[in-house]
Design an enzyme around this catalytic site. Structure first.
Site, PDB file in Angstrom:
ATOM      1  N   SER A   1       0.810  -1.212   0.000  1.00  0.00           N
ATOM      2  CA  SER A   1       0.000   0.000   0.000  1.00  0.00           C
ATOM      3  C   SER A   1       0.844   1.262   0.000  1.00  0.00           C
ATOM      4  O   SER A   1       0.307   2.362  -0.122  1.00  0.00           O
ATOM      5  CB  SER A   1      -0.933   0.010   1.221  1.00  0.00           C
ATOM      6  OG  SER A   1      -0.192  -0.140   2.418  1.00  0.00           O
TER       7      SER A   1
ATOM      8  N   HIS B   1      -2.268  -2.785  -6.148  1.00  0.00           N
ATOM      9  CA  HIS B   1      -2.767  -2.375  -4.838  1.00  0.00           C
ATOM     10  C   HIS B   1      -4.287  -2.480  -4.833  1.00  0.00           C
ATOM     11  O   HIS B   1      -4.991  -1.588  -5.306  1.00  0.00           O
ATOM     12  CB  HIS B   1      -2.302  -0.959  -4.519  1.00  0.00           C
ATOM     13  CG  HIS B   1      -2.769  -0.474  -3.182  1.00  0.00           C
ATOM     14  ND1 HIS B   1      -2.991   0.864  -2.913  1.00  0.00           N
ATOM     15  CD2 HIS B   1      -3.076  -1.145  -2.041  1.00  0.00           C
ATOM     16  CE1 HIS B   1      -3.399   0.988  -1.670  1.00  0.00           C
ATOM     17  NE2 HIS B   1      -3.474  -0.212  -1.124  1.00  0.00           N
TER      18      HIS B   1
ATOM     19  N   GLU C   1      -5.015   0.005  -7.840  1.00  0.00           N
ATOM     20  CA  GLU C   1      -3.921   0.887  -8.244  1.00  0.00           C
ATOM     21  C   GLU C   1      -2.826   0.029  -8.881  1.00  0.00           C
ATOM     22  O   GLU C   1      -2.272  -0.852  -8.221  1.00  0.00           O
ATOM     23  CB  GLU C   1      -3.343   1.637  -7.042  1.00  0.00           C
ATOM     24  CG  GLU C   1      -4.018   2.932  -6.713  1.00  0.00           C
ATOM     25  CD  GLU C   1      -3.285   3.707  -5.633  1.00  0.00           C
ATOM     26  OE1 GLU C   1      -3.053   4.908  -5.821  1.00  0.00           O
ATOM     27  OE2 GLU C   1      -2.965   3.109  -4.571  1.00  0.00           O
TER      28      GLU C   1
ATOM     29  N   ASN D   1      -3.170   6.350  -0.736  1.00  0.00           N
ATOM     30  CA  ASN D   1      -2.764   6.582   0.648  1.00  0.00           C
ATOM     31  C   ASN D   1      -2.043   7.905   0.854  1.00  0.00           C
ATOM     32  O   ASN D   1      -2.014   8.431   1.968  1.00  0.00           O
ATOM     33  CB  ASN D   1      -1.908   5.415   1.136  1.00  0.00           C
ATOM     34  CG  ASN D   1      -2.757   4.209   1.448  1.00  0.00           C
ATOM     35  OD1 ASN D   1      -3.842   4.336   2.000  1.00  0.00           O
ATOM     36  ND2 ASN D   1      -2.289   3.027   1.068  1.00  0.00           N
TER      37      ASN D   1
END
Length: 289
Positions: A123, A144, A156, A194
């Site tokens: 992540s 991801h 992702e 993130n």
């Protein structure tokens, strides 16, 4: 690499929340899946979690009982001895620790055929750094997935410095075949998801630590005022407070900017073992863990 990969098996290494979810979606898409984990108890929990997830789909009427059995039948799990030489793709989904991920990717690099893609579900950790420990950096990429994997549509697709155009293309095709929406992003700390999400959650934790408002009030403001489906503190509990802290540490180190500095309350909570839903207590208390 061959242009068609849809009939070849995939491997998922790590049978935790993310790994079991990833194995489920590949199996539901008709792929043979080899699910591996060094810890037998974790592997059993992961397989049981897949069964429960499929049971919920049956209960909702989105999956029938025979289809449930077919999905489970496509998943072979083991702590060792999986036929990785058959696989076209392996997804590493072990905990968010750089040393552990590097070790797993090196093992996979040795076991997989030369044309296989090595994907990591990290992540926040650099794809370029992970790829550098393998003999095939051009075939290493980030996949991801979002939690919970069977329900969340985004993947992702993270391109490292050496990742080839062909690897990106095939990975996008693999994600699309799962019914996901792949978004290609560059290898920067936290990627997009993130890098945007964790600072927001971190500010919510600072607000709680400073007594600006109660946990319920903070989450209600973000749900009703910003139209978020879940408040930031409840979301942190869902992600795992230890995982959130790890990501913030990566952002802080990667950018060298104090705007990513983790709130001290994260460390206190993690030190106390209050990691969120998975331990039954985080910013909130849970009885269904």
């Amino acid at each position: 690499m061959a242009t068609s990969t849809a009939t070849r098996p995939v491997a998922v290494i790590g049978a935790g929340t993310m790994g079991s979810g990833i194995a489920q979606v590949f199996a539901a898409a008709g792929r043979q899946v080899y699910l591996g984990d060094r810890d037998e108890a974790s592997l059993k929990r992961g397989v049981a979690s897949i069964g429960k997830s499929l049971d919920r789909l049956v209960k909702k009427g989105t999956l029938d009982a025979p289809a449930r059995e077919q999905v489970l039948g496509r998943i072979r799990s083991a702590t060792q001895g999986l036929p990785l030489a058959e696989c076209v793709l392996a997804v590493e989904a072990v905990p968010e620790r750089l040393d552990l991920k590097k070790a797993v990717l090196q093992e996979l690099d040795r076991a997989l055929p030369p044309d296989a893609i090595l994907a990591t579900n990290t992540s926040s950790i650099s794809i370029t750094e992970l790829a550098a420990v393998t003999s095939r950096p051009e075939r290493v990429i980030g996949m991801h997935f979002m939690n919970p994997v069977p329900l969340m549509p985004l993947v992702e697709v993270v391109r490292g410095l050496e990742t080839s155009d062909e690897t990106v293309r095939i990975t996008v095709e693999e994600a699309t075949a799962l019914g996901k929406t792949p978004v290609v992003v560059q290898d920067r700390p936290g990627f997009v998801s993130n890098r945007v999400l964790l600072p927001m959650i971190n500010e919510a934790v600072f607000a709680l630590q400073e007594g600006v408002a109660t946990r319920e009030a903070i989450d209600t403001v973000m749900k009703l005022g910003m139209n978020h489906p879940i408040g930031p503190l409840a979301l942190a509990d869902l992600i795992g407070l230890d995982v959130c802290l790890d990501i913030l540490e990566v952002l802080h180190r990667g950018f060298g900017d104090d705007k990513y500095r983790p709130c001290p309350l994260w460390r206190t909570m993690v030190a106390a073992g209050r990691l969120g839903r998975k331990t039954g207590r985080g910013f909130y208390e849970y009885s269904d863990s």
